[in-house]
Design a protein around this motif. Structure first.
Motif, short mmCIF file in Angstrom:
data_model
loop_
_atom_site.label_atom_id
_atom_site.label_comp_id
_atom_site.label_asym_id
_atom_site.label_seq_id
_atom_site.Cartn_x
_atom_site.Cartn_y
_atom_site.Cartn_z
N ILE A 147 -2.12 -7.22 0.98
CA ILE A 147 -1.34 -6.21 0.27
C ILE A 147 -1.34 -4.90 1.05
CG2 ILE A 147 -1.27 -4.74 -1.79
CD1 ILE A 147 -2.29 -7.18 -3.39
N ARG A 148 -2.51 -4.48 1.52
CA ARG A 148 -2.60 -3.22 2.28
C ARG A 148 -1.80 -3.30 3.58
NH1 ARG A 148 -8.22 -3.46 1.09
NH2 ARG A 148 -8.63 -3.97 3.28
N ARG A 149 -1.87 -4.45 4.24
CA ARG A 149 -1.12 -4.62 5.49
C ARG A 149 0.37 -4.47 5.27
NH1 ARG A 149 -3.98 -10.14 7.88
NH2 ARG A 149 -5.84 -9.18 8.78
N VAL A 150 0.89 -5.10 4.23
CA VAL A 150 2.34 -5.07 3.98
C VAL A 150 2.78 -3.69 3.52
CG1 VAL A 150 4.24 -6.09 2.68
CG2 VAL A 150 2.37 -7.54 3.47
N MET A 151 1.98 -3.04 2.68
CA MET A 151 2.31 -1.68 2.24
C MET A 151 2.43 -0.75 3.45
SD MET A 151 -0.15 -1.33 -1.15
CE MET A 151 0.18 0.43 -1.33
N LYS A 152 1.50 -0.89 4.39
CA LYS A 152 1.52 -0.04 5.59
C LYS A 152 2.67 -0.42 6.50
CE LYS A 152 -1.36 1.32 9.53
NZ LYS A 152 -2.69 1.15 10.20
N ARG A 153 2.90 -1.71 6.67
CA ARG A 153 3.94 -2.20 7.58
C ARG A 153 5.35 -1.87 7.10
NH1 ARG A 153 4.37 -8.46 7.61
NH2 ARG A 153 5.71 -7.98 5.81
N ASP A 154 5.60 -2.12 5.81
CA ASP A 154 6.96 -2.00 5.27
C ASP A 154 7.21 -0.72 4.50
OD1 ASP A 154 7.20 -4.49 6.36
OD2 ASP A 154 7.22 -5.59 4.45
N GLY A 155 6.16 0.07 4.25
CA GLY A 155 6.34 1.28 3.47
C GLY A 155 6.72 1.00 2.03
N THR A 156 6.23 -0.13 1.51
CA THR A 156 6.56 -0.52 0.14
C THR A 156 5.39 -0.24 -0.80
OG1 THR A 156 5.82 -2.76 0.69
CG2 THR A 156 8.17 -2.33 0.82
N SER A 157 5.66 -0.32 -2.08
CA SER A 157 4.63 -0.06 -3.08
C SER A 157 3.79 -1.31 -3.32
CB SER A 157 5.27 0.37 -4.40
OG SER A 157 5.97 -0.72 -4.99
N ARG A 158 2.63 -1.12 -3.92
CA ARG A 158 1.78 -2.26 -4.28
C ARG A 158 2.53 -3.22 -5.21
NH1 ARG A 158 -3.62 -3.74 -4.65
NH2 ARG A 158 -4.12 -1.95 -3.35
N LYS A 159 3.26 -2.66 -6.15
CA LYS A 159 3.99 -3.49 -7.11
C LYS A 159 5.03 -4.35 -6.40
CE LYS A 159 6.63 -3.22 -11.42
NZ LYS A 159 7.20 -2.30 -12.45
N GLN A 160 5.72 -3.79 -5.43
CA GLN A 160 6.74 -4.54 -4.69
C GLN A 160 6.10 -5.69 -3.89
OE1 GLN A 160 8.35 -1.01 -2.72
NE2 GLN A 160 10.36 -1.44 -3.61
N VAL A 161 4.96 -5.41 -3.28
CA VAL A 161 4.28 -6.44 -2.50
C VAL A 161 3.79 -7.55 -3.42
CG1 VAL A 161 2.36 -6.97 -0.94
CG2 VAL A 161 3.57 -4.79 -0.74
N GLN A 162 3.23 -7.17 -4.56
CA GLN A 162 2.73 -8.17 -5.50
C GLN A 162 3.87 -9.04 -6.03
OE1 GLN A 162 0.65 -5.42 -8.09
NE2 GLN A 162 -1.34 -6.13 -7.32
N ALA A 163 5.06 -8.45 -6.19
CA ALA A 163 6.22 -9.23 -6.64
C ALA A 163 6.58 -10.28 -5.59
CB ALA A 163 7.41 -8.31 -6.90
N ARG A 164 6.48 -9.93 -4.32
CA ARG A 164 6.77 -10.89 -3.25
C ARG A 164 5.68 -11.95 -3.17
NH1 ARG A 164 8.06 -6.97 1.77
NH2 ARG A 164 8.44 -8.94 2.86
N LEU A 165 4.45 -11.55 -3.39
CA LEU A 165 3.34 -12.51 -3.40
C LEU A 165 3.51 -13.55 -4.51
CD1 LEU A 165 0.24 -10.21 -2.80
CD2 LEU A 165 0.94 -12.11 -1.35
N SER A 166 4.11 -13.13 -5.61
CA SER A 166 4.23 -14.04 -6.75
C SER A 166 5.15 -15.21 -6.47
CB SER A 166 4.75 -13.27 -7.98
OG SER A 166 6.10 -12.85 -7.80
#
Length: 202
Positions: A136-155
């Motif tokens: 989650i931290r890697r993607v937030m840093k890489r894509d500039g996205t929010s935790r919620k957005q990353v978790q939605a993709r993880l789902s």
């Protein structure tokens, strides 16, 4: 020639692992990049996507990725239908690409493999893993996205504990130095597996 699937959940670092294999002289086919290209250039696929998602799926510059993402990522059934259109075309393209390579084995890097049954089309499969919080931290840093957005993709992806039993090799990608060492270990094993029949394996 052995064909190997390389996959891992978002933020696992599978692209980094793929680069390590490239440095060892192994050809790598990036399924996600190929899919994006084919969704713009394969005329039959383009028409199928328009039927599935509507004409707004394409604009003057080609595939409207923001529109498509909005349509499918909150709708697992629609996402599955889109994947069912795209993945066979990518598989055909990969097969043609693989046939042109000259190497002991080739890799296909794909974000989703086990979820679609795509792993059945490979001789062996490598799963890249990392703790979910790390990813989650890697993607937030890489894509500039929010935790919620990353978790939605993880789902939309399976948990690692569901994928591990299906993998032939599991590569923990938390420590860069250990990752390189493990890539070389898997590389040596795949070279052995691609050798002449009857050759003893370590």
């Amino acid at each position: 020639m052995i064909r190997v699937g390389l996959t891992g959940g978002i933020g696992s670092g599978k692209s980094t692992v793929a680069q390590h294999f490239r440095e060892l002289g192994i050809p790598v086919y990036e399924a996600d990049t190929a899919a994006k290209n084919l969704m713009n250039t394969d005329t039959t696929l383009v028409e199928q996507i328009k039927v599935l998602l509507g004409g707004d799926a394409y604009g003057a510059e080609g595939l409207n990725r923001a529109y498509v993402a909005e349509k499918v990522f909150g709708n697992p059934d629609l996402l599955a239908q889109l994947n069912a259109l795209v993945h066979p075309v990518v598989r055909q393209d990969f097969n043609a690409w693989a046939a042109s390579q000259r190497a002991p084995y080739v890799l296909q890097e794909a974000a989703i493999l086990f979820e679609t049954g795509g792993h059945d089309h490979f001789d062996y499969n490598i799963l890249v893993t990392a703790p979910e919080e790390t990813r989650i931290r890697r993607v937030m840093k890489r894509d500039g996205t929010s935790r919620k957005q990353v978790q939605a993709r993880l789902s939309n992806q399976w948990k690692d504990d569901r994928k591990i039993p299906l993998a032939d090799f599991v590569l923990d990608n938390r420590d860069r130095r250990k990752t390189r060492t493990n890539v070389r270990r898997i590389h040596r094993k795949l070279l052995e597996l691609s050798g002449p029949p009857g050759r003893p394996l370590c």
